[in-house]
Structures are given as structure tokens and as C-alpha cells.
Design an enzyme around this catalytic site. Structure first.
Site, PDB file in Angstrom:
ATOM      1  N   HIS A 194      -4.401  -0.168   1.575  1.00 16.27           N
ATOM      2  CA  HIS A 194      -4.654   0.233   0.187  1.00 16.27           C
ATOM      3  C   HIS A 194      -5.790  -0.569  -0.447  1.00 16.27           C
ATOM      4  O   HIS A 194      -6.143  -0.314  -1.590  1.00 16.27           O
ATOM      5  CB  HIS A 194      -3.379   0.030  -0.622  1.00 16.27           C
ATOM      6  CG  HIS A 194      -2.900  -1.387  -0.529  1.00 16.27           C
ATOM      7  ND1 HIS A 194      -2.303  -1.870   0.613  1.00 16.27           N
ATOM      8  CD2 HIS A 194      -2.978  -2.421  -1.372  1.00 16.27           C
ATOM      9  CE1 HIS A 194      -2.030  -3.145   0.433  1.00 16.27           C
ATOM     10  NE2 HIS A 194      -2.429  -3.516  -0.760  1.00 16.27           N
TER      11      HIS A 194
ATOM     12  N   LYS B 239      -5.350  -4.255  13.101  1.00 23.15           N
ATOM     13  CA  LYS B 239      -4.070  -4.741  13.598  1.00 23.15           C
ATOM     14  C   LYS B 239      -3.764  -4.138  14.946  1.00 23.15           C
ATOM     15  O   LYS B 239      -4.247  -3.053  15.292  1.00 23.15           O
ATOM     16  CB  LYS B 239      -2.954  -4.479  12.595  1.00 23.15           C
ATOM     17  CG  LYS B 239      -2.564  -3.058  12.426  1.00 23.15           C
ATOM     18  CD  LYS B 239      -1.381  -2.994  11.476  1.00 23.15           C
ATOM     19  CE  LYS B 239      -1.085  -1.548  11.147  1.00 23.15           C
ATOM     20  NZ  LYS B 239       0.104  -1.396  10.333  1.00 23.15           N
TER      21      LYS B 239
ATOM     22  N   ASP C  36      -1.948   6.267   0.679  1.00 26.25           N
ATOM     23  CA  ASP C  36      -2.940   5.194   0.603  1.00 26.25           C
ATOM     24  C   ASP C  36      -4.036   5.337   1.653  1.00 26.25           C
ATOM     25  O   ASP C  36      -4.104   6.335   2.373  1.00 26.25           O
ATOM     26  CB  ASP C  36      -2.254   3.822   0.715  1.00 26.25           C
ATOM     27  CG  ASP C  36      -1.730   3.546   2.106  1.00 26.25           C
ATOM     28  OD1 ASP C  36      -1.428   4.513   2.827  1.00 26.25           O
ATOM     29  OD2 ASP C  36      -1.638   2.363   2.493  1.00 26.25           O
TER      30      ASP C  36
ATOM     31  N   ASP D 176      -4.666   4.226   4.649  1.00 21.36           N
ATOM     32  CA  ASP D 176      -4.333   4.520   6.053  1.00 21.36           C
ATOM     33  C   ASP D 176      -3.140   5.452   6.207  1.00 21.36           C
ATOM     34  O   ASP D 176      -2.654   5.656   7.326  1.00 21.36           O
ATOM     35  CB  ASP D 176      -4.122   3.222   6.826  1.00 21.36           C
ATOM     36  CG  ASP D 176      -2.956   2.405   6.293  1.00 21.36           C
ATOM     37  OD1 ASP D 176      -2.683   2.487   5.083  1.00 21.36           O
ATOM     38  OD2 ASP D 176      -2.307   1.700   7.089  1.00 21.36           O
TER      39      ASP D 176
ATOM     40  N   ASP E 164       0.069   5.284   5.270  1.00 22.22           N
ATOM     41  CA  ASP E 164       1.460   4.876   5.498  1.00 22.22           C
ATOM     42  C   ASP E 164       2.258   4.709   4.210  1.00 22.22           C
ATOM     43  O   ASP E 164       3.473   4.621   4.233  1.00 22.22           O
ATOM     44  CB  ASP E 164       1.553   3.622   6.392  1.00 22.22           C
ATOM     45  CG  ASP E 164       0.773   2.444   5.853  1.00 22.22           C
ATOM     46  OD1 ASP E 164       0.132   2.582   4.788  1.00 22.22           O
ATOM     47  OD2 ASP E 164       0.781   1.386   6.511  1.00 22.22           O
TER      48      ASP E 164
ATOM     49  N   GLU F  42       9.512  -1.829  -1.256  1.00 23.52           N
ATOM     50  CA  GLU F  42       9.189  -1.533  -2.651  1.00 23.52           C
ATOM     51  C   GLU F  42       7.707  -1.200  -2.851  1.00 23.52           C
ATOM     52  O   GLU F  42       7.319  -0.681  -3.881  1.00 23.52           O
ATOM     53  CB  GLU F  42       9.595  -2.704  -3.557  1.00 23.52           C
ATOM     54  CG  GLU F  42       8.986  -4.065  -3.214  1.00 23.52           C
ATOM     55  CD  GLU F  42       7.501  -4.149  -3.355  1.00 23.52           C
ATOM     56  OE1 GLU F  42       6.970  -3.631  -4.349  1.00 23.52           O
ATOM     57  OE2 GLU F  42       6.865  -4.743  -2.459  1.00 23.52           O
TER      58      GLU F  42
HETATM   59  C1  VG1 Z   1       2.004  -5.758   1.165  1.00 18.31           C
HETATM   60  C2  VG1 Z   1       3.352  -5.207   0.766  1.00 18.31           C
HETATM   61  C3  VG1 Z   1       4.225  -5.047   1.993  1.00 18.31           C
HETATM   62  C4  VG1 Z   1       3.519  -4.147   3.011  1.00 18.31           C
HETATM   63  C5  VG1 Z   1       2.154  -4.716   3.314  1.00 18.31           C
HETATM   64  C6  VG1 Z   1       1.346  -3.815   4.235  1.00 18.31           C
HETATM   65  O1  VG1 Z   1       2.150  -7.038   1.733  1.00 18.31           O
HETATM   66  O2  VG1 Z   1       3.977  -6.064  -0.170  1.00 18.31           O
HETATM   67  O3  VG1 Z   1       5.461  -4.502   1.604  1.00 18.31           O
HETATM   68  O4  VG1 Z   1       4.263  -4.064   4.191  1.00 18.31           O
HETATM   69  O5  VG1 Z   1       1.406  -4.883   2.116  1.00 18.31           O
HETATM   70  O6  VG1 Z   1       1.233  -2.535   3.714  1.00 18.31           O
HETATM   71  P1  VG1 Z   1       1.896  -8.387   0.900  1.00 18.31           P
HETATM   72  O7  VG1 Z   1       2.093  -9.508   1.886  1.00 18.31           O
HETATM   73  O8  VG1 Z   1       0.527  -8.297   0.347  1.00 18.31           O
HETATM   74  O9  VG1 Z   1       2.911  -8.388  -0.186  1.00 18.31           O
HETATM   75  V1  VG1 Z   1      -0.189  -1.653   3.947  1.00 18.31           V
HETATM   76  O10 VG1 Z   1       0.068  -0.043   3.444  1.00 18.31           O
HETATM   77  O11 VG1 Z   1      -1.221  -2.636   3.100  1.00 18.31           O
HETATM   78  O12 VG1 Z   1      -0.455  -1.762   5.581  1.00 18.31           O
HETATM   79 CO    CO Z   2      -1.165   1.274   4.176  1.00 17.22          CO
END
Ligand code: VG1
Ligand code: CO
Length: 542
Positions: free
Chosen positions: A114, A126, A277, A279, A281, A364
Site C-alpha cells: 500500500h 519478499k 491495495d 499488490d 492483498d 485489522e
Molecule cells: C502492516 C500491517 C500488517 C500487514 C503488513 C503487510 O504492517 O499492520 O497487518 O500484515 O502491513 O501488509 P506494519 O508492521 O507496518 O504494521 V501489506 O498489504 O503492506 O503487504
Molecule cells: Co498489500
């Protein structure tokens, strides 16, 4: 084939975060940066000889170049085959499915999700394992170790390949299959859901807007919603992926998908609004005049999943990340199935899904998914909602009201303080940690603390442990505040403050901010967030 060995030096900032390595695009473009990380990944997985990989990304700036580099490094490591999405595109859930579908040994997914894209924005990479899911913490630790030890990497000396046409080719003894990024994924969706019922829903005049946010779900949504399910042309907006996501922020929440929110709150709102978003997901679900919080969406999908063919025999269990609200726990209890609470990040759901202990998972942060892949899946959530609306002949708002009536409402919000000076954010977290033993019994903003801890997790399947996953403060009367630092940001630290207040029988239509005011005040008082960081208001509230 000619393989060149290039000598290199280690970068000391290649530690994967919540979801792979995420950095400024320019950092990834520094000579050897991407190459080092990819080569380190091959070291960590014990080499590439004879293996098959899936490769694709969300189409952001540098996607195409990065794919060429990864192909050449894979060839140099003796990989037998790489399956690439046409044009280098694959949504994260589609990549996860392709890995599983072809029994591949793993996959490389290029995305910063995002986060915005562009030369001055963000990029990410990744590695997913053979189960289709994000690398475990054990594997990311090995990758990181290898990035620190690297002195050289091997790369095949070949020309760039054309990824724009579907078909097969060879480079340096390695087979490359360029595949339609949508086809296998849409077949999977057709197996899971009652497409006839959804088709009938649209044929009966049901209206929807799906905002692809100029990101990767455009081609998926056009094909599945419009071409296959018969939603009118124009249902999908911003459906052509662009390298900078139309200069937008492809994060499906009420802030960044404001156009969609405005439409859904207006007199001309269609029956349902949805967005995904960068990608593909994440998902956002909006009804006419009402927003479904992601934590609620998880609970509502779990409670209603049996209306879709894939889940008609019920679900084995639910897993949610710790900061996600307890709405799903109530559903699990009612269904008589277990509910697991994991650290943030989809990688923690993998073992539970593989072991068949859970069917539906969610976070969330607008992520929901099931055992059909090993990633969260934005379009899957949208299709499951559509399937439920068709089967129950109800509106989005109707399903929501019915759910709250039955289970009560977990009022919920997340406040993000972005680009905070790292030292200050660390200081605030340390300040919270020193208070954990003393907090129970204290009263803040009229709320009594019942329990406070630093969330630690032991994986019930493989016994792996993860400590210091976020500070939880529970209050009498069903309130909870959680503090953690983001592991996906690319600038300073992002403090996430998660607020929740359960209301069983009572008013389920109160303004969220009003209901959360006491727990917010208590959390700010305990953490001394404003004093320590110099921030009085969050940058984003979702
Ligand atoms: C964030 C979200 C988490 C999610 C991660 C990847 O991580 O809080 O819930 O799994 O992004 O999502 P963080 O550590 O910034 O809180 V995505 O759609 O960015 O791959
Ligand atoms: Co994503």
C-alpha cells in the site's frame, strides 16, 4: 551459459520487516542492492539448482528492471524454471496461488504493497516459500544473515527478455513461462464461490464500484467482476495499473480511498463499494452509508462463510493478528471453533493454515483471507461478501446490523503517527514497558487497567517464539489499547495505536470517536505519546 561473479560488499540495512524488504525505490536502485538481497535469498534457501519459482509484482516503478535482474540471478543459480506474470504483473494472492498450483519451490514478489510507488517513493521484495506463504521468521533471519556475509554474487550474462507476450522461452538453460496473471486465479475464485448466484445478483440490478486504485487488481477485477460475473462496464474504476498508482497512495482505507467513501456516503451510492491495495492483498468494504471496519469484516465473513460453496461445511478455526479486534473471537466462540491470536504479519498464519487448524484469517489492516492461498486476498474478500449478499438476499448494512445485534459491536480505530524520529518512538515504547507491572489497578480517564503486557507468541504448530510484538493494555468494561511500531515503513518510525471498546447490548450506531474517547485519552496519558514524540494528532486514522 556465461555466469559472471560480481564482487560486492554487504549493505547493513537489509533486514526484512513485517512483509519482506521495503525501502525507498532509490535505495533498491543502488548498484548491487537488489542483487545482494536476491543472492542472499538463494543462499538462505540452500541454492536454486533444479528449482522452480514464481515471479511477479504490482507493476510499480522499477518492477520490470527488478524482474530482469532476478531472472538472471535465478538462471545463474541453476534454477530450472521461472513462472512470470505477463508484463511482470502478479497480485500477491495470485502469486501465492501460482506457487501452490505449480508446486513451485517458492516465489519472489515485488511490491511495497500500500506504500506509494515511483522513483521517489517505495519499493519492496519478499520471498514466499513452497506453501505459497511469506517466508517464516526463521527464513527471513537466515536471509538477513546472508546479506551481512555476502562478498559476491553470480549473475547470468544474458540479454533482457520480453515479458509482454504469453509463452515459453529459455535463457541460459532456464525455462521461463510468461503466463496470464489472472487466469489461474480467476479459476480458483470460480471454484470457491457461487458465481451463478453472484451473476444473478448483478443481473438483478445490484450496483457496485470497485476502486483498483491504479494498482494491480485492475486486470483481475475487470476480468472477474465485469467479464465473468456480468457487472456493468465501469463498475471497476482506476483499473489500469500504473507505475506510480496515478500518483496516489494505494491503501484501501477511508483516508486514501476518499473518493469511494464520498460516493458511498452520498445519495447516489451504489449497493456496495470496495477497493484493494497496491499488490491486491488488502480490501476495503463499504455499504450504502456505512463503512465495514476490517476487524468487523473478518468477523462477518467468518460468521457467514458457510453461504459460499468452499466453506459450506463450516470452518476449522479463525486466526487474527493481535491488534485486530476481538469481534472474530465472539464468532469463533459461537461456532465452537478455536480462535488464534498471532503477531502482526501474514507469515504467522502459515503454520496454522498448513496444519488445517484455521480456515479464515484476518488483520485489522484490511487483510482477510482463507486456506485457498497463503496470503491475504483482497478480491477474495470482495467475492465472499458478494456471495453472502446474494445468498442471504441482504444489503451490506443489513449484514452489519444483524451481526452487531447478534454479537455486539467492537468499536475500533487505529491511529498512526508517521515518520516519528526513531529514538523518540523507541523511548515511548520503553516508557510503556517499564510500567507494565504497575499498570493493573490504575485508573486513567475513568477506566481501570485490568492487565498490561508485551505480547509474546509461541506458534502452536512449530513452537517458534516471537517476543516484544506490541504493548497491550486492557481495561475494565471491554476496552483495550495496543501500541506497536510498524515494520513496513521506510522513513523514521510509525507508531500505531489501536483502540477498541466492546459494546454488547446497547447503542451500536454511536460515533466511533465518541465511544473510543476514554480509551484514547487513557492510552495517551499512560504512554506520554505527545510529550515524548512532540505529536498531538495522528497522521492517519482508520
Ligand atoms: C502492516 C500491517 C500488517 C500487514 C503488513 C503487510 O504492517 O499492520 O497487518 O500484515 O502491513 O501488509 P506494519 O508492521 O507496518 O504494521 V501489506 O498489504 O503492506 O503487504
Ligand atoms: Co498489500
Amino acid at each position: 551459459m556465461t555466469v559472471t561473479t560480481i564482487s560486492t560488499t554487504a549493505f547493513d540495512h537489509q533486514k526484512p520487516g513485517t512483509s519482506g524488504l521495503r525501502k525507498k525505490t532509490r535505495a533498491f536502485m543502488v548498484p548491487h542492492y537488489l542483487e545482494n538481497y536476491v543472492a542472499a535469498t538463494f543462499t538462505a534457501i540452500g541454492g536454486g539448482a533444479g528449482k522452480c519459482f514464481v515471479l511477479g509484482g504490482d507493476g510499480r516503478f522499477f518492477n520490470r528492471e527488478a524482474i530482469q535482474t532476478i531472472l538472471k540471478i535465478a538462471a545463474a543459480h541453476g534454477a530450472a524454471r521461472v513462472i512470470v506474470g505477463q508484463g511482470g504483473l502478479l497480485s500477491t494472492p495470485a502469486a501465492s496461488h501460482l506457487i501452490r498450483h505449480h508446486g513451485a519451490d517458492g516465489g519472489f514478489i515485488l511490491s511495497a504493497s500500500h506504500n506509494p510507488g515511483g522513483i521517489d517513493a517505495d519499493f519492496g521484495l519478499k520471498f514466499n516459500a513452497a506453501n505459497g506463504g511469506p517466508a517464516s521468521e526463521a527464513l527471513t533471519a537466515k536471509i538477513h544473515e546472508a546479506t551481512l556475509a555476502i562478498q559476491s554474487y553470480d549473475i547470468a550474462d544474458v540479454d533482457d527478455v520480453n515479458l509482454d507476450n504469453i509463452g515459453q522461452m529459455q535463457i541460459a538453460g532456464m525455462r521461463i513461462d510468461v503466463v496470464d496473471p489472472v487466469a489461474d486465479y480467476s479459476d480458483l475464485m470460480a471454484e470457491l464461490f457461487d458465481f451463478d448466484a453472484i451473476r444473478a445478483l448483478f443481473a438483478g440490478g445490484f450496483t457496485m464500484r470497485f476502486d483498483a486504485m491504479h494498482a494491480v487488481t485492475g486486470p483481475y477485477a475487470h476480468r472477474i467482476l465485469e467479464d465473468i460475473l456480468g457487472a456493468p462496464k465501469g463498475t471497476v474504476v482506476n483499473g489500469i495499473p500504473s507505475e506510480d498508482f496515478g500518483k496516489g497512495h494505494p491503501d484501501p482505507n477511508p483516508i486514501w480511498a476518499k473518493d469511494l467513501m464520498d460516493l458511498m456516503m452520498s445519495d447516489t451510492a451504489p449497493d456496495m463499494g470496495a477497493a484493494s491495495d497496491g499488490d491486491g492483498d488488502r480490501n476495503m468494504i463499504v455499504g450504502k452509508g456505512t463503512y465495514i471496519t476490517p476487524s468487523d469484516s473478518l468477523a462477518m465473513l467468518a460468521a457467514n462463510a458457510h453461504h459460499a460453496p468452499a466453506y459450506k461445511d463450516g470452518i476449522a478455526g479463525i486466526a487474527r493478528s493481535m491488534p485486530t479486534s476481538a469481534a472474530a473471537d465472539r464468532v469463533a466462540e459461537a461456532l465452537g471453533v478455536p480462535c488464534f491470536e498471532t503477531p502482526t504479519g501474514w507469515k504467522f498464519f502459515g503454520t496454522l493454515l498448513d496444519a488445517g487448524r484455521v480456515t479464515i484469517c484476518g488483520e485489522e489492516s484490511a487483510g482477510t483471507g482463507s486456506h485457498h492461498v497463503r496470503e491475504k486476498d483482497g478480491l477474495w474478500a470482495v467475492l465472499l461478501w458478494l456471495n453472502i449478499l446474494a445468498a442471504r438476499d441482504m444489503t451490506v448494512a443489513g449484514v452489519q446490523a444483524d451481526h452487531w445485534q447478534r454479537f455486539g459491536r467492537n468499536y475500533y480505530a487505529r491511529h498512526d503517527y508517521e515518520a516519528v524520529e526513531t529514538a523518540r518512538a523507541d523511548k515511548m515504547m520503553a516508557h510503556l514497558r517499564t510500567q507494565l507491572d504497575d499498570l493493573p489497578g490504575q485508573v486513567h480517564a475513568g477506566l481501570t487497567v485490568t492487565k498490561a503486557d508485551d505480547f509474546a507468541y509461541t506458534d502452536p504448530v512449530d513452537g517458534a517464539t516471537s517476543a516484544a510484538q506490541g504493548i497491550r493494555i486492557f481495561f475494565e468494561g471491554g476496552a483495550r489499547a495496543v501500541f506497536r511500531l510498524s515494520g513496513t515503513g521506510t522513513e523514521g518510525a510509525t507508531i500505531r495505536l489501536y483502540l477498541e471498546q466492546f459494546v454488547g447490548e446497547g447503542d451500536h450506531a454511536a460515533p466511533v470517536a465518541d465511544v473510543l474517547e476514554a480509551v484514547r485519552t487513557a492510552a495517551l496519558e499512560i504512554s506520554a505519546l505527545a510529550e515524548t514524540t512532540g505529536r498531538s494528532v495522528p497522521d492517519v486514522e482508520t
